[in-house]
Design an enzyme around this catalytic site. Structure first.
Site, short mmCIF file in Angstrom:
data_model
loop_
_atom_site.label_atom_id
_atom_site.label_comp_id
_atom_site.label_asym_id
_atom_site.label_seq_id
_atom_site.Cartn_x
_atom_site.Cartn_y
_atom_site.Cartn_z
N ASP A 108 0.85 -1.19 0.00
CA ASP A 108 0.00 0.00 0.00
C ASP A 108 0.88 1.24 0.00
O ASP A 108 1.91 1.28 0.68
CB ASP A 108 -0.92 0.02 1.23
N MET A 125 5.66 9.86 -3.44
CA MET A 125 5.25 8.77 -2.58
C MET A 125 5.79 9.10 -1.19
O MET A 125 7.00 9.22 -1.00
CB MET A 125 5.81 7.43 -3.09
N HIS A 163 -5.47 4.18 6.34
CA HIS A 163 -4.62 5.01 5.48
C HIS A 163 -3.21 5.16 6.05
O HIS A 163 -2.48 6.07 5.66
CB HIS A 163 -5.26 6.37 5.17
N ASP A 201 -2.73 -0.82 6.15
CA ASP A 201 -3.56 -1.15 4.99
C ASP A 201 -2.97 -2.29 4.17
O ASP A 201 -3.70 -3.09 3.58
CB ASP A 201 -3.78 0.09 4.14
#
Length: 198
Positions: free
Chosen positions: A15, A28, A174, A179
């Site tokens: 994730d 990212m 999140h 996740d």
């Protein structure tokens, strides 16, 4: 039938939390990974996804960000700019971890949906390490897997539409590692599922 030996696959749930829709202009900010299971000639065998995990928070690579995307993760860009791991170091560490946990199996990244997470992960791997331990196509999309088994159109798939017994009981927070673990459990359930709704 070919006598060539088929290598087993090791499924790694990944994730990504990012501050925009595409890598390059946007960053990212964190990613988490958890080993979901292994598939060989005897079928798929799930593992406890909490046992073998990887997580890093990264230094942003640009000044651009989408406030709404950043808000989803709750991560602090200013803090990451000084305390986040340098992307090259993090992606080299991740590649080494993937090779270590995979052993004699071929690693497969899996995500829900894989399209977003794979885009960021693959771009970062190539940009910062020059290679991907998953190759250029070693990813599995759980939405597609569900749609195929359920016999429904892909665009109709959502977690809300899935039978409850397929879903992890963990919350979707999140936080990338939380996740990834949650989605590893979803993958294991999907792999064992025969496609019936009961």
């Amino acid at each position: 039938m070919s006598s060539r030996t088929i290598k087993p696959s090791l499924y790694i749930s990944v994730d990504v939390e990012a501050d925009g829709p595409i890598p390059g202009p946007y960053s990212m900010l964190s990613f988490g990974a958890a080993v979901a299971g292994r598939q060989g000639a005897g079928g798929f065998v799930a593992t406890d996804p909490r046992r073998r995990t990887f997580y890093r928070e990264l230094r942003p690579i640009s000044e651009e960000f989408v406030p709404e995307a950043l808000a989803v993760s709750g991560l602090d860009r200013e803090k990451l700019a000084t305390q986040g791991t340098e992307p090259g170091a993090a992606l080299h560490q991740f590649s080494s971890w993937v090779r270590e946990v995979s052993g004699d199996a071929q690693p497969v990244m899996c995500g829900y949906p894989a399209s977003y997470d794979w885009t960021f992960l693959y771009w970062y791997l190539i940009r910062f390490t020059g290679a991907s331990p998953f190759g250029h196509s070693g990813c599995l999309d759980m939405k597609t897997l569900y749609a195929t088994k359920a016999g429904v159109p892909l665009r109709s798939v959502s977690k809300r539409a899935m039978p409850r017994h397929l879903l992890s009981r963990r919350p979707h927070t999140h936080h990338a590692l939380d996740d990834a673990i949650e989605q590893a459990e979803l993958l294991a359930n999907l792999m064992a599922w025969d496609g019936t709704t009961a």
